[in-house]
Design a protein around this motif. Sequence first.
Motif, PDB file in Angstrom:
ATOM      1  N   ASP A 240     -14.273  -0.917 -23.423  1.00  0.00           N
ATOM      2  CA  ASP A 240     -14.123  -1.978 -22.426  1.00  0.00           C
ATOM      3  C   ASP A 240     -14.666  -3.317 -22.901  1.00  0.00           C
ATOM      4  O   ASP A 240     -14.521  -4.328 -22.215  1.00  0.00           O
ATOM      5  CB  ASP A 240     -14.833  -1.572 -21.131  1.00  0.00           C
ATOM      6  CG  ASP A 240     -14.186  -0.326 -20.531  1.00  0.00           C
ATOM      7  OD1 ASP A 240     -13.002  -0.076 -20.838  1.00  0.00           O
ATOM      8  OD2 ASP A 240     -14.875   0.401 -19.797  1.00  0.00           O
ATOM      9  N   ILE A 241     -15.317  -3.282 -24.066  1.00  0.00           N
ATOM     10  CA  ILE A 241     -15.886  -4.537 -24.555  1.00  0.00           C
ATOM     11  C   ILE A 241     -15.062  -5.059 -25.721  1.00  0.00           C
ATOM     12  O   ILE A 241     -15.132  -4.555 -26.835  1.00  0.00           O
ATOM     13  CB  ILE A 241     -17.359  -4.351 -24.972  1.00  0.00           C
ATOM     14  CG1 ILE A 241     -18.139  -3.753 -23.797  1.00  0.00           C
ATOM     15  CG2 ILE A 241     -17.950  -5.668 -25.426  1.00  0.00           C
ATOM     16  CD1 ILE A 241     -19.623  -3.697 -23.994  1.00  0.00           C
TER      17      ILE A 241
ATOM     18  N   CYS B   4     -28.720   4.041 -27.009  1.00  0.00           N
ATOM     19  CA  CYS B   4     -27.673   4.271 -26.009  1.00  0.00           C
ATOM     20  C   CYS B   4     -28.264   4.760 -24.693  1.00  0.00           C
ATOM     21  O   CYS B   4     -29.451   5.107 -24.616  1.00  0.00           O
ATOM     22  CB  CYS B   4     -26.646   5.275 -26.528  1.00  0.00           C
ATOM     23  SG  CYS B   4     -27.209   6.985 -26.528  1.00  0.00           S
TER      24      CYS B   4
ATOM     25  N   THR C 279     -22.355  -8.396 -23.285  1.00  0.00           N
ATOM     26  CA  THR C 279     -22.928  -7.637 -22.186  1.00  0.00           C
ATOM     27  C   THR C 279     -22.641  -6.171 -22.442  1.00  0.00           C
ATOM     28  O   THR C 279     -21.500  -5.730 -22.378  1.00  0.00           O
ATOM     29  CB  THR C 279     -22.317  -8.057 -20.831  1.00  0.00           C
ATOM     30  OG1 THR C 279     -22.399  -9.468 -20.743  1.00  0.00           O
ATOM     31  CG2 THR C 279     -23.058  -7.412 -19.689  1.00  0.00           C
ATOM     32  N   LEU C 280     -23.671  -5.426 -22.797  1.00  0.00           N
ATOM     33  CA  LEU C 280     -23.507  -4.006 -23.082  1.00  0.00           C
ATOM     34  C   LEU C 280     -23.454  -3.219 -21.779  1.00  0.00           C
ATOM     35  O   LEU C 280     -23.885  -3.711 -20.734  1.00  0.00           O
ATOM     36  CB  LEU C 280     -24.679  -3.519 -23.940  1.00  0.00           C
ATOM     37  CG  LEU C 280     -24.759  -4.084 -25.353  1.00  0.00           C
ATOM     38  CD1 LEU C 280     -26.002  -3.557 -26.055  1.00  0.00           C
ATOM     39  CD2 LEU C 280     -23.516  -3.740 -26.159  1.00  0.00           C
ATOM     40  N   PRO C 281     -22.933  -1.996 -21.834  1.00  0.00           N
ATOM     41  CA  PRO C 281     -22.945  -1.151 -20.632  1.00  0.00           C
ATOM     42  C   PRO C 281     -24.390  -0.935 -20.168  1.00  0.00           C
ATOM     43  O   PRO C 281     -25.322  -1.080 -20.964  1.00  0.00           O
ATOM     44  CB  PRO C 281     -22.337   0.171 -21.128  1.00  0.00           C
ATOM     45  CG  PRO C 281     -21.564  -0.182 -22.354  1.00  0.00           C
ATOM     46  CD  PRO C 281     -22.283  -1.329 -22.970  1.00  0.00           C
ATOM     47  N   ALA C 282     -24.543  -0.536 -18.932  1.00  0.00           N
ATOM     48  CA  ALA C 282     -25.876  -0.336 -18.347  1.00  0.00           C
ATOM     49  C   ALA C 282     -26.716   0.611 -19.203  1.00  0.00           C
ATOM     50  O   ALA C 282     -26.219   1.621 -19.700  1.00  0.00           O
ATOM     51  CB  ALA C 282     -25.733   0.239 -16.939  1.00  0.00           C
TER      52      ALA C 282
ATOM     53  N   LEU D  67     -16.965   1.215 -27.555  1.00  0.00           N
ATOM     54  CA  LEU D  67     -17.139   0.526 -26.274  1.00  0.00           C
ATOM     55  C   LEU D  67     -15.780  -0.072 -25.917  1.00  0.00           C
ATOM     56  O   LEU D  67     -15.546  -1.274 -26.067  1.00  0.00           O
ATOM     57  CB  LEU D  67     -18.221  -0.546 -26.375  1.00  0.00           C
ATOM     58  CG  LEU D  67     -19.615  -0.054 -26.798  1.00  0.00           C
ATOM     59  CD1 LEU D  67     -20.616  -1.197 -26.790  1.00  0.00           C
ATOM     60  CD2 LEU D  67     -20.101   1.074 -25.881  1.00  0.00           C
TER      61      LEU D  67
END
Lengths: 135, 135
Positions: free
Chosen positions: A106-107, A131, B113-116, A104
Amino acid sequence: MKETDNKLTMRNIKPTAMRELVLKVLSEQKSAISLLELEQKFEKADKTTLYRTLKTFEENKLIHSIDDGTGSVKYALCKETCECNPSDLHVHFLCTKCKHTFCLNDIAIPNLTLPANFKLETINMVVKGICANCK
Amino acid sequence: MKETDNKLTMRNIKPTAMRELVLKVLSEQKSAISLLELEQKFEKADKTTLYRTLKTFEENKLIHSIDDGTGSVKYALCKETCECNPSDLHVHFLCTKCKHTFCLNDIAIPNLTLPANFKLETINMVVKGICANCK
DNA sequence: AAAACTTTGCAACTCAGTTGCATAGCTTTT
DNA sequence: AAAAGCTATGCAACTGAGTTGCAAAGTTTT
Protein backbone atom coordinates in the motif's frame (compact mmCIF):
# COMPACT_ATOMS: atom_id res chain seq x y z
CA MET A 1 -8.14 -26.64 -14.70
CA LYS A 2 -6.76 -25.79 -11.32
CA GLU A 3 -6.51 -22.23 -10.12
CA THR A 4 -2.73 -22.51 -9.83
CA ASP A 5 -2.43 -23.77 -13.39
CA ASN A 6 -4.50 -20.84 -14.46
CA LYS A 7 -2.21 -18.31 -12.80
CA LEU A 8 0.75 -19.85 -14.57
CA THR A 9 -0.95 -20.03 -17.93
CA MET A 10 -2.11 -16.42 -17.62
CA ARG A 11 1.54 -15.42 -17.40
CA ASN A 12 2.56 -17.70 -20.27
CA ILE A 13 4.33 -20.20 -18.04
CA LYS A 14 3.86 -23.83 -18.90
CA PRO A 15 2.35 -25.46 -15.80
CA THR A 16 4.55 -28.32 -14.65
CA ALA A 17 4.22 -30.20 -11.35
CA MET A 18 7.26 -28.45 -9.95
CA ARG A 19 6.06 -25.00 -10.90
CA GLU A 20 2.68 -25.60 -9.35
CA LEU A 21 4.33 -26.63 -6.11
CA VAL A 22 6.62 -23.62 -6.10
CA LEU A 23 3.74 -21.26 -6.79
CA LYS A 24 1.75 -22.89 -4.01
CA VAL A 25 4.57 -22.39 -1.52
CA LEU A 26 5.06 -18.79 -2.63
CA SER A 27 1.34 -18.13 -2.22
CA GLU A 28 1.46 -19.33 1.37
CA GLN A 29 4.18 -16.92 2.46
CA LYS A 30 3.43 -13.84 4.51
CA SER A 31 6.84 -12.41 3.74
CA ALA A 32 9.27 -12.61 0.84
CA ILE A 33 11.37 -15.74 0.63
CA SER A 34 14.90 -16.51 -0.53
CA LEU A 35 16.03 -19.32 -2.80
CA LEU A 36 17.56 -21.12 0.16
CA GLU A 37 14.42 -20.77 2.25
CA LEU A 38 12.34 -22.03 -0.64
CA GLU A 39 14.61 -25.03 -0.95
CA GLN A 40 14.08 -25.84 2.71
CA LYS A 41 10.30 -25.90 2.28
CA PHE A 42 10.71 -29.06 0.23
CA GLU A 43 11.75 -32.49 1.41
CA LYS A 44 13.91 -33.02 -1.57
CA ALA A 45 14.34 -30.41 -4.22
CA ASP A 46 17.13 -29.28 -6.42
CA LYS A 47 18.42 -25.77 -5.97
CA THR A 48 18.99 -25.32 -9.70
CA THR A 49 15.45 -26.24 -10.59
CA LEU A 50 14.06 -23.87 -7.98
CA TYR A 51 16.47 -21.20 -9.14
CA ARG A 52 15.35 -21.53 -12.72
CA THR A 53 11.72 -21.71 -11.71
CA LEU A 54 12.06 -18.43 -9.85
CA LYS A 55 13.82 -16.87 -12.85
CA THR A 56 11.03 -18.00 -15.13
CA PHE A 57 8.40 -16.64 -12.75
CA GLU A 58 10.23 -13.34 -12.49
CA GLU A 59 10.68 -12.96 -16.24
CA ASN A 60 6.99 -13.47 -16.66
CA LYS A 61 6.12 -11.06 -13.86
CA LEU A 62 4.40 -13.60 -11.67
CA ILE A 63 6.85 -12.69 -8.91
CA HIS A 64 9.28 -9.85 -8.26
CA SER A 65 12.67 -10.02 -6.59
CA ILE A 66 13.77 -7.84 -3.70
CA ASP A 67 17.34 -7.04 -2.89
CA ASP A 68 17.01 -6.14 0.75
CA GLY A 69 20.73 -5.84 1.35
CA THR A 70 21.01 -9.02 3.41
CA GLY A 71 23.00 -10.76 0.72
CA SER A 72 20.22 -13.06 -0.35
CA VAL A 73 17.61 -11.97 -2.83
CA LYS A 74 13.99 -12.47 -1.77
CA TYR A 75 10.99 -13.23 -3.95
CA ALA A 76 7.34 -12.40 -3.56
CA LEU A 77 4.22 -12.74 -5.68
CA CYS A 78 3.21 -9.82 -7.82
CA LYS A 79 -0.32 -8.52 -7.78
CA GLU A 80 -2.39 -9.91 -10.58
CA THR A 81 -2.28 -6.74 -12.61
CA CYS A 82 1.40 -6.05 -11.96
CA GLU A 83 3.64 -5.22 -14.90
CA CYS A 84 6.59 -4.24 -12.73
CA ASN A 85 6.56 -0.69 -14.10
CA PRO A 86 7.67 2.20 -11.87
CA SER A 87 4.02 2.85 -11.05
CA ASP A 88 3.63 -0.74 -9.83
CA LEU A 89 6.53 -0.41 -7.40
CA HIS A 90 6.09 -0.45 -3.67
CA VAL A 91 8.28 -0.05 -0.62
CA HIS A 92 9.83 -3.11 1.03
CA PHE A 93 10.45 -3.47 4.73
CA LEU A 94 13.17 -5.55 6.34
CA CYS A 95 12.69 -6.28 10.02
CA THR A 96 16.05 -6.29 11.74
CA LYS A 97 14.68 -8.49 14.52
CA CYS A 98 12.84 -11.34 12.78
CA LYS A 99 14.76 -10.79 9.51
CA HIS A 100 11.57 -11.03 7.47
CA THR A 101 11.14 -8.90 4.38
CA PHE A 102 7.65 -7.60 3.68
CA CYS A 103 6.02 -6.00 0.68
CA LEU A 104 4.36 -2.80 1.82
CA ASN A 105 1.97 -3.04 -1.08
CA ASP A 106 0.00 0.00 0.00
CA ILE A 107 3.01 2.26 0.19
CA ALA A 108 4.01 3.52 -3.22
CA ILE A 109 7.52 4.80 -3.80
CA PRO A 110 7.40 8.58 -3.29
CA ASN A 111 7.99 10.85 -6.25
CA LEU A 112 11.46 12.25 -6.64
CA THR A 113 12.85 15.21 -8.49
CA LEU A 114 16.13 14.06 -9.97
CA PRO A 115 18.90 16.46 -11.02
CA ALA A 116 18.60 17.85 -14.55
CA ASN A 117 19.07 15.29 -17.32
CA PHE A 118 18.81 12.26 -15.11
CA LYS A 119 16.31 9.74 -16.44
CA LEU A 120 14.52 7.43 -14.02
CA GLU A 121 14.00 3.80 -14.90
CA THR A 122 13.24 2.07 -11.63
CA ILE A 123 13.64 2.49 -7.88
CA ASN A 124 14.56 0.12 -5.11
CA MET A 125 13.50 1.35 -1.69
CA VAL A 126 14.06 -0.81 1.36
CA VAL A 127 13.14 0.42 4.81
CA LYS A 128 14.83 -1.27 7.74
CA GLY A 129 13.46 -1.32 11.24
CA ILE A 130 11.20 -3.29 13.55
CA CYS A 131 7.97 -4.75 12.23
CA ALA A 132 4.62 -4.74 14.03
CA ASN A 133 4.96 -8.37 15.06
CA CYS A 134 8.30 -7.85 16.74
CA LYS A 135 7.41 -4.66 18.55
CA MET B 1 49.95 17.61 10.14
CA LYS B 2 48.56 16.83 6.76
CA GLU B 3 44.93 17.47 5.90
CA THR B 4 44.35 13.77 5.22
CA ASP B 5 45.82 12.79 8.56
CA ASN B 6 43.53 15.27 10.16
CA LYS B 7 40.42 13.76 8.57
CA LEU B 8 41.43 10.35 9.85
CA THR B 9 42.27 11.56 13.32
CA MET B 10 38.98 13.47 13.53
CA ARG B 11 37.20 10.16 13.08
CA ASN B 12 39.45 8.34 15.54
CA ILE B 13 41.29 6.39 12.88
CA LYS B 14 45.00 5.97 13.34
CA PRO B 15 46.62 7.47 10.24
CA THR B 16 48.82 4.91 8.55
CA ALA B 17 50.42 5.24 5.13
CA MET B 18 47.92 2.80 3.64
CA ARG B 19 44.93 4.56 5.11
CA GLU B 20 46.12 7.91 3.84
CA LEU B 21 46.47 6.49 0.36
CA VAL B 22 43.03 4.91 0.46
CA LEU B 23 41.44 8.12 1.70
CA LYS B 24 43.22 10.04 -1.04
CA VAL B 25 41.87 7.71 -3.72
CA LEU B 26 38.37 7.86 -2.27
CA SER B 27 38.51 11.66 -2.23
CA GLU B 28 39.34 11.74 -5.91
CA GLN B 29 36.30 9.72 -7.00
CA LYS B 30 33.30 11.36 -8.61
CA SER B 31 31.22 8.25 -8.00
CA ALA B 32 31.12 5.51 -5.42
CA ILE B 33 33.72 2.78 -5.77
CA SER B 34 33.78 -0.93 -5.06
CA LEU B 35 36.47 -2.90 -3.25
CA LEU B 36 37.61 -4.38 -6.54
CA GLU B 37 37.77 -1.01 -8.25
CA LEU B 38 39.70 0.38 -5.33
CA GLU B 39 42.17 -2.49 -5.60
CA GLN B 40 42.74 -1.68 -9.25
CA LYS B 41 43.67 1.92 -8.45
CA PHE B 42 46.83 0.59 -6.82
CA GLU B 43 49.82 -0.97 -8.50
CA LYS B 44 50.16 -3.56 -5.84
CA ALA B 45 47.75 -3.75 -2.95
CA ASP B 46 46.22 -6.52 -0.94
CA LYS B 47 42.48 -6.98 -1.11
CA THR B 48 42.25 -7.89 2.55
CA THR B 49 44.01 -4.78 3.71
CA LEU B 50 41.79 -2.60 1.55
CA TYR B 51 38.75 -4.52 2.75
CA ARG B 52 39.66 -3.94 6.37
CA THR B 53 40.55 -0.35 5.71
CA LEU B 54 37.11 0.25 4.21
CA LYS B 55 35.46 -1.50 7.18
CA THR B 56 37.39 0.69 9.59
CA PHE B 57 36.45 3.81 7.65
CA GLU B 58 32.82 2.77 7.59
CA GLU B 59 32.67 1.95 11.29
CA ASN B 60 34.02 5.37 12.03
CA LYS B 61 31.63 7.06 9.61
CA LEU B 62 34.28 8.46 7.34
CA ILE B 63 32.61 6.63 4.46
CA HIS B 64 29.26 4.95 3.89
CA SER B 65 28.51 1.84 1.89
CA ILE B 66 25.90 1.58 -0.83
CA ASP B 67 24.27 -1.62 -1.90
CA ASP B 68 23.14 -0.66 -5.37
CA GLY B 69 21.96 -4.11 -6.31
CA THR B 70 24.78 -4.81 -8.73
CA GLY B 71 26.30 -7.43 -6.46
CA SER B 72 29.24 -5.35 -5.40
CA VAL B 73 28.98 -2.89 -2.57
CA LYS B 74 30.18 0.62 -3.30
CA TYR B 75 31.77 3.10 -0.94
CA ALA B 76 31.73 6.88 -0.86
CA LEU B 77 32.96 9.56 1.52
CA CYS B 78 30.53 10.91 4.07
CA LYS B 79 30.07 14.62 4.53
CA GLU B 80 32.15 15.98 7.35
CA THR B 81 29.21 16.31 9.70
CA CYS B 82 27.65 12.96 8.78
CA GLU B 83 26.63 10.61 11.55
CA CYS B 84 24.81 8.24 9.21
CA ASN B 85 21.50 8.89 10.94
CA PRO B 86 18.25 8.72 8.96
CA SER B 87 18.38 12.48 8.59
CA ASP B 88 21.85 12.22 7.02
CA LEU B 89 20.65 9.79 4.37
CA HIS B 90 20.44 10.64 0.73
CA VAL B 91 19.30 8.97 -2.46
CA HIS B 92 21.78 7.01 -4.58
CA PHE B 93 21.65 6.77 -8.34
CA LEU B 94 22.92 3.88 -10.43
CA CYS B 95 23.41 4.64 -14.11
CA THR B 96 22.51 1.59 -16.15
CA LYS B 97 24.69 2.80 -19.00
CA CYS B 98 28.03 3.75 -17.43
CA LYS B 99 27.37 1.63 -14.33
CA HIS B 100 28.49 4.41 -12.03
CA THR B 101 26.79 4.92 -8.69
CA PHE B 102 26.38 8.49 -7.51
CA CYS B 103 25.46 10.03 -4.20
CA LEU B 104 22.64 12.47 -4.80
CA ASN B 105 23.67 14.39 -1.72
CA ASP B 106 21.06 17.07 -2.27
CA ILE B 107 18.17 14.67 -2.48
CA ALA B 108 17.03 13.56 0.93
CA ILE B 109 15.06 10.36 1.31
CA PRO B 110 11.36 11.35 1.25
CA ASN B 111 9.31 10.92 4.40
CA LEU B 112 7.22 7.78 4.64
CA THR B 113 4.24 6.85 6.69
CA LEU B 114 4.77 3.24 7.70
CA PRO B 115 1.93 0.95 8.78
CA ALA B 116 0.98 1.11 12.46
CA ASN B 117 3.63 -0.19 14.87
CA PHE B 118 6.42 -0.33 12.34
CA LYS B 119 9.55 1.41 13.59
CA LEU B 120 11.94 2.93 11.09
CA GLU B 121 15.68 2.57 11.57
CA THR B 122 17.20 3.31 8.19
CA ILE B 123 16.33 3.44 4.51
CA ASN B 124 18.16 2.37 1.40
CA MET B 125 16.90 4.06 -1.72
CA VAL B 126 18.58 3.42 -5.04
CA VAL B 127 17.28 4.99 -8.24
CA LYS B 128 18.27 3.35 -11.48
CA GLY B 129 18.30 5.10 -14.80
CA ILE B 130 20.51 7.14 -17.10
CA CYS B 131 22.76 9.81 -15.66
CA ALA B 132 23.33 13.27 -17.11
CA ASN B 133 26.71 12.29 -18.58
CA CYS B 134 25.30 9.37 -20.52
CA LYS B 135 22.25 11.10 -21.85
C1' DA C 1 6.78 -44.08 -32.83
C1' DA C 2 10.39 -40.99 -33.92
C1' DA C 3 12.20 -36.51 -33.82
C1' DA C 4 12.46 -32.11 -31.58
C1' DC C 5 12.03 -29.33 -27.81
C1' DT C 6 11.57 -28.30 -22.71
C1' DT C 7 12.33 -29.21 -17.98
C1' DT C 8 14.81 -31.29 -14.34
C1' DG C 9 18.86 -32.79 -11.53
C1' DC C 10 23.62 -33.31 -10.50
C1' DA C 11 28.20 -31.50 -10.37
C1' DA C 12 31.12 -28.15 -10.77
C1' DC C 13 32.31 -23.34 -11.15
C1' DT C 14 32.34 -18.08 -10.30
C1' DC C 15 32.87 -14.11 -7.69
C1' DA C 16 32.32 -10.99 -3.74
C1' DG C 17 33.16 -11.03 0.68
C1' DT C 18 35.40 -12.84 4.72
C1' DT C 19 38.55 -15.28 8.21
C1' DG C 20 42.98 -17.42 10.09
C1' DC C 21 47.37 -16.87 10.83
C1' DA C 22 52.03 -15.38 10.52
C1' DT C 23 54.92 -11.35 9.70
C1' DA C 24 56.03 -6.53 9.90
C1' DG C 25 55.65 -2.17 12.02
C1' DC C 26 54.48 0.88 15.78
C1' DT C 27 54.03 2.10 20.73
C1' DT C 28 54.67 1.52 25.42
C1' DT C 29 57.12 -0.18 29.27
C1' DT C 30 61.19 -1.25 31.66
C1' DA D 1 67.74 1.47 23.85
C1' DA D 2 65.96 -3.27 24.26
C1' DA D 3 62.04 -6.00 25.33
C1' DA D 4 57.25 -6.72 25.43
C1' DG D 5 52.79 -5.80 23.66
C1' DC D 6 49.58 -4.09 20.52
C1' DT D 7 48.01 -2.86 15.68
C1' DA D 8 48.20 -3.19 10.83
C1' DT D 9 49.40 -5.73 6.80
C1' DG D 10 49.69 -9.58 3.45
C1' DC D 11 49.07 -14.14 1.85
C1' DA D 12 46.26 -18.18 1.44
C1' DA D 13 42.40 -20.41 1.96
C1' DC D 14 37.43 -20.61 2.83
C1' DT D 15 32.27 -19.35 2.56
C1' DG D 16 27.92 -18.89 0.49
C1' DA D 17 24.85 -17.07 -3.02
C1' DG D 18 24.23 -17.38 -7.51
C1' DT D 19 25.07 -19.44 -11.95
C1' DT D 20 26.37 -22.62 -15.99
C1' DG D 21 27.25 -27.15 -18.55
C1' DC D 22 25.61 -31.22 -19.59
C1' DA D 23 23.11 -35.40 -19.64
C1' DA D 24 18.74 -37.70 -18.38
C1' DA D 25 13.77 -37.49 -18.06
C1' DG D 26 9.57 -35.76 -19.62
C1' DT D 27 6.49 -33.27 -23.30
C1' DT D 28 5.02 -31.95 -27.62
C1' DT D 29 5.05 -32.11 -32.52
C1' DT D 30 5.45 -34.47 -36.85
